[in-house]
Design an enzyme around this catalytic site. Structure first.
Site, PDB file in Angstrom:
ATOM      1  N   LYS A  87     -37.212  62.878  52.671  1.00 35.45           N
ATOM      2  CA  LYS A  87     -37.003  61.485  53.084  1.00 35.45           C
ATOM      3  C   LYS A  87     -38.217  61.021  53.883  1.00 35.45           C
ATOM      4  CE  LYS A  87     -32.997  58.973  54.854  1.00 35.45           C
ATOM      5  NZ  LYS A  87     -31.832  59.114  55.731  1.00 35.45           N
TER       6      LYS A  87
HETATM    7  C1  E4P Z   1     -29.657  56.451  55.539  1.00 30.53           C
HETATM    8  O1  E4P Z   1     -30.092  57.368  54.901  1.00 30.53           O
HETATM    9  C2  E4P Z   1     -29.541  56.419  56.995  1.00 30.53           C
HETATM   10  O2  E4P Z   1     -29.422  57.738  57.452  1.00 30.53           O
HETATM   11  C3  E4P Z   1     -28.329  55.694  57.464  1.00 30.53           C
HETATM   12  O3  E4P Z   1     -27.555  55.186  56.421  1.00 30.53           O
HETATM   13  C4  E4P Z   1     -28.554  54.766  58.603  1.00 30.53           C
HETATM   14  O4  E4P Z   1     -27.314  54.223  58.978  1.00 30.53           O
HETATM   15  P1  E4P Z   1     -27.056  53.509  60.380  1.00 30.53           P
HETATM   16  O5  E4P Z   1     -27.646  52.141  60.310  1.00 30.53           O
HETATM   17  O6  E4P Z   1     -25.563  53.459  60.489  1.00 30.53           O
HETATM   18  O7  E4P Z   1     -27.706  54.359  61.434  1.00 30.53           O
END
Ligand code: E4P
Length: 219
Positions: A87
């Site tokens: 990622k």
């Molecule tokens: C995506 O891969 C992120 O880890 C995640 O969905 C972020 O979500 P949040 O806005 O609830 O922190």
């Protein structure tokens, strides 16, 4: 539509995997910190533990923000398990890194995407997944689901193979709306997935079926 769970909590991952509808896991540095996972060795071990539970892709985020460091970190993460998806944040160095990983056959997830232009760059770089954060957009009065729809149209126009991974899902309606506009994947908390099961008419109907069955048995 693929279902990913957005957590680093092993119990939640096991619970979702046991449902038989889980296709993968996404994590991020905040989710790892929430589970108290710190230090390189523990982080690597935790990713391995997640891979051992889930039958699907597991996104592991790089901390580095320069090209060379992202490459080194991403290659190390990719060696943990075939399920690992590296990622990478949506920054210039990140797009260069995605391009590099894509040529090496290493799967990537371009994260922190908030606009169609960013999603276009991720697809051009060859990202496996692009992660638009719809909940965080909704938080600032911007329509997150509309962004998913816009990216889906652009990707269709040019037949990009990058999969749209709707992230920052907050509730079951987000999942349904993302499915309506053609997201390939959604990643959300266990609470949002579990909420999809609930309908009062299901509960009332089942209670009546069971009561009628019991009544018939006593005749
Ligand atoms: C995506 O891969 C992120 O880890 C995640 O969905 C972020 O979500 P949040 O806005 O609830 O922190």
């Amino acid at each position: 539509m693929k279902f990913f769970i957005d957590t680093a909590n092993l119990n939640e991952i096991r619970e979702a995997q046991d449902l038989g509808i889980l296709d993968g896991v996404t994590t991020n540095p905040s989710l790892m910190a929430k589970e108290g996972i710190t230090g390189k060795d523990r982080v690597m071990q935790h990713y391995k533990a997640i891979c051992d539970i889930v039958d699907g892709d597991v996104s592991a985020e790089v901390i580095a923000t320069t090209f060379n460091e992202m490459i080194a970190e991403g290659e190390e993460l990719a060696e943990i398990d075939d399920k690992i998806v590296v990622k990478v944040p949506m920054i210039k160095e990140g797009i260069k890194a995605i391009n590099y990983f894509s040529e090496k056959g290493i799967k990537t997830n371009c994260t922190l995407v908030f606009s169609a232009g960013q999603a276009l760059l991720a697809a051009k770089a060859g990202a496996t997944y692009v992660s638009p954060f719809i909940g965080r957009l909704d938080d600032i009065s911007v329509d997150g689901v509309a962004l998913i729809e816009q990216i889906a149209l652009i990707y269709r126009n040019y037949s990009y193979s990058t999969e749209i991974l709707a992230a920052s899902i907050r509730h079951p309606m987000h999942i349904i709306q993302c499915a309506e506009v053609g997201a390939d994947v959604m990643t959300g908390p266990l609470s949002a997935i579990n909420a999809l099961f609930s309908h009062p008419l299901t509960d009332i109907g089942l209670a009546k079926f069971l009561a009628d069955h019991k009544k018939a048995g006593t005749k």
